[in-house]
Design an enzyme around this catalytic site. Structure first.
Site, mmCIF file in Angstrom:
data_model
loop_
_atom_site.group_PDB
_atom_site.id
_atom_site.type_symbol
_atom_site.label_atom_id
_atom_site.label_comp_id
_atom_site.label_asym_id
_atom_site.label_seq_id
_atom_site.Cartn_x
_atom_site.Cartn_y
_atom_site.Cartn_z
ATOM 1 N N CYS A 117 -25.647 -33.532 -40.132
ATOM 2 C CA CYS A 117 -25.003 -32.259 -39.819
ATOM 3 C C CYS A 117 -24.126 -32.443 -38.589
ATOM 4 O O CYS A 117 -24.510 -33.120 -37.628
ATOM 5 C CB CYS A 117 -26.036 -31.154 -39.617
ATOM 6 S SG CYS A 117 -26.394 -30.755 -37.925
ATOM 7 N N GLU A 118 -22.923 -31.877 -38.644
ATOM 8 C CA GLU A 118 -21.974 -32.145 -37.561
ATOM 9 C C GLU A 118 -22.296 -31.350 -36.300
ATOM 10 O O GLU A 118 -21.740 -31.616 -35.253
ATOM 11 C CB GLU A 118 -20.542 -31.879 -38.024
ATOM 12 C CG GLU A 118 -20.199 -30.426 -38.243
ATOM 13 C CD GLU A 118 -18.762 -30.253 -38.728
ATOM 14 O OE1 GLU A 118 -18.115 -31.242 -39.088
ATOM 15 O OE2 GLU A 118 -18.303 -29.093 -38.743
ATOM 16 N N HIS A 119 -23.184 -30.382 -36.397
ATOM 17 C CA HIS A 119 -23.522 -29.603 -35.214
ATOM 18 C C HIS A 119 -24.559 -30.295 -34.342
ATOM 19 O O HIS A 119 -24.559 -30.138 -33.126
ATOM 20 C CB HIS A 119 -24.041 -28.221 -35.620
ATOM 21 C CG HIS A 119 -23.074 -27.469 -36.473
ATOM 22 N ND1 HIS A 119 -23.419 -26.874 -37.665
ATOM 23 C CD2 HIS A 119 -21.750 -27.256 -36.312
ATOM 24 C CE1 HIS A 119 -22.350 -26.315 -38.196
ATOM 25 N NE2 HIS A 119 -21.327 -26.528 -37.404
ATOM 26 N N HIS A 120 -25.477 -31.029 -34.963
ATOM 27 C CA HIS A 120 -26.552 -31.658 -34.195
ATOM 28 C C HIS A 120 -26.634 -33.168 -34.403
ATOM 29 O O HIS A 120 -27.438 -33.833 -33.769
ATOM 30 C CB HIS A 120 -27.899 -31.038 -34.581
ATOM 31 C CG HIS A 120 -27.937 -29.551 -34.449
ATOM 32 N ND1 HIS A 120 -27.666 -28.705 -35.507
ATOM 33 C CD2 HIS A 120 -28.176 -28.759 -33.383
ATOM 34 C CE1 HIS A 120 -27.750 -27.451 -35.099
ATOM 35 N NE2 HIS A 120 -28.054 -27.444 -33.811
ATOM 36 N N GLN A 167 -22.877 -28.695 -45.133
ATOM 37 C CA GLN A 167 -23.140 -28.744 -46.575
ATOM 38 C C GLN A 167 -22.073 -28.007 -47.393
ATOM 39 O O GLN A 167 -21.692 -28.437 -48.473
ATOM 40 C CB GLN A 167 -24.530 -28.151 -46.833
ATOM 41 C CG GLN A 167 -24.959 -28.257 -48.285
ATOM 42 C CD GLN A 167 -26.361 -27.720 -48.517
ATOM 43 O OE1 GLN A 167 -27.194 -27.750 -47.613
ATOM 44 N NE2 GLN A 167 -26.619 -27.233 -49.718
ATOM 45 N N HIS A 209 -32.392 -29.347 -44.229
ATOM 46 C CA HIS A 209 -31.726 -29.697 -42.969
ATOM 47 C C HIS A 209 -32.770 -29.946 -41.886
ATOM 48 O O HIS A 209 -33.491 -29.030 -41.491
ATOM 49 C CB HIS A 209 -30.783 -28.569 -42.544
ATOM 50 C CG HIS A 209 -29.605 -28.434 -43.462
ATOM 51 N ND1 HIS A 209 -28.320 -28.733 -43.084
ATOM 52 C CD2 HIS A 209 -29.533 -28.061 -44.765
ATOM 53 C CE1 HIS A 209 -27.501 -28.546 -44.102
ATOM 54 N NE2 HIS A 209 -28.207 -28.129 -45.132
ATOM 55 N N CYS A 217 -32.269 -30.427 -38.870
ATOM 56 C CA CYS A 217 -31.963 -29.707 -37.626
ATOM 57 C C CYS A 217 -32.631 -28.328 -37.639
ATOM 58 O O CYS A 217 -32.915 -27.774 -36.575
ATOM 59 C CB CYS A 217 -30.460 -29.601 -37.391
ATOM 60 S SG CYS A 217 -29.554 -28.649 -38.588
#
Ligand SMILES: [Zn+2]
Length: 212
Positions: A100-103, A141, A169, A171
Site C-alpha cells: 500500500c502506498e500510504h504505509h 487497490q 490489507h 496496514c
C-alpha cells in the site's frame, strides 16, 4: 553482460521471472538509508542478526517494486493471437502481493479477470503477468483494479473486461484498527460487462464473490 545473458540467469518459476539481479548503486544507496532507519528504531542496531539486514531489505524492496521496470502493455502486445472465440475467458484466483502506498505495508489477495474476445486472445499466463507488473509497485487497490482493466482493454480491444480484486490489507490488520479479517473488494468493468447485466452476473456467479 548483455541483456540476454542477464535474462538467462533469472530464475523462472511457474512462468514468472524472479528478479535476482539488483542495480548495484541503488542497492548500496538503499542499504545506507535502511541502516540509518535501523539505528533510529532499534536499541541495539549493531547486534549480529541485524548486520546484513540493511542489504537484505534494500534487495527485497527492489524486488517488491520491480513492476516499475515492466511495461504491462508489452506483455500482452507480444503475445496476441487471432481467434474467433467470442465467449468469456476467465482467469480466477490470481495471487496478488502488493504494497500500500500510504504505509508501504503489504496487501495481498486474489484477482479474478475475464474478457470477451473480439478477434484476439492472449496467453492466460500473460494476464497473471500483467497483474504482477502493476501489483509490484506502491499501490492502492482501487487503482490497481482499474489499471489492469485498462491494460487489457487497450491492448486486446475485447468486447469487455471485468476485474475483481479481493485483498486483505496488513496496514489495517496490524495497525490501530485491528480489524484482522476484513477483506476489501474492488471491481472495474468495460464494454459488455458494463452494458449487459446478464454478462456481468454470469461473471460474478462464476467467481463466487459478493459485490456490494
Ligand atoms: Zn495502508
Amino acid at each position: 553482460m548483455d541483456e540476454n545473458n542477464k535474462k538467462n540467469q533469472g530464475i523462472v518459476e511457474n512462468g514468472y521471472e524472479r528478479i535476482d539481479k539488483f542495480d548495484r548503486k541503488q542497492t548500496k544507496e538503499l542499504s545506507e538509508l535502511y541502516k540509518k532507519i535501523l539505528n533510529k528504531i532499534d536499541r541495539d542496531p549493531n547486534r549480529d542478526g541485524l548486520t546484513k539486514t540493511p542489504l537484505r531489505v534494500a534487495k527485497s524492496i527492489q524486488y517488491l517494486t520491480h513492476g516499475y521496470n515492466i511495461n504491462p502493455d508489452d506483455i500482452i502486445l507480444s503475445s496476441m493471437f487471432e481467434e474467433d472465440y467470442q465467449q468469456m475467458v476467465l482467469v480466477k484466483n490470481i495471487e496478488i502481493y502488493s504494497l500500500c502506498e500510504h504505509h508501504m505495508i503489504p496487501f495481498f489477495g486474489k484477482a479474478h479477470i475475464a474478457y470477451i474476445p473480439d478477434g484476439y486472445i492472449t496467453g492466460l499466463s500473460k494476464i497473471a503477468r500483467v497483474v504482477d507488473a502493476y501489483a509490484r509497485r506502491l499501490q492502492v487497490q482501487e487503482r490497481l483494479t482499474v489499471q489492469i482493466r485498462d491494460c487489457i482493454q487497450n491492448t486486446l480491444n475485447p468486447l469487455g473486461v471485468a476485474v475483481v480484486i479481493e485483498a486483505m490489507h496488513l496496514c489495517i490488520a496490524m495497525r490501530g484498527v485491528q480489524k484482522q479479517n476484513s477483506v476489501a473488494t474492488t471491481s472495474a468493468f468495460t464494454g459488455c460487462f458494463l452494458k449487459q447485466q446478464r454478462t456481468r452476473e454470469e461473471f460474478i456467479h462464476l467467481i463466487g464473490v459478493m459485490l456490494h
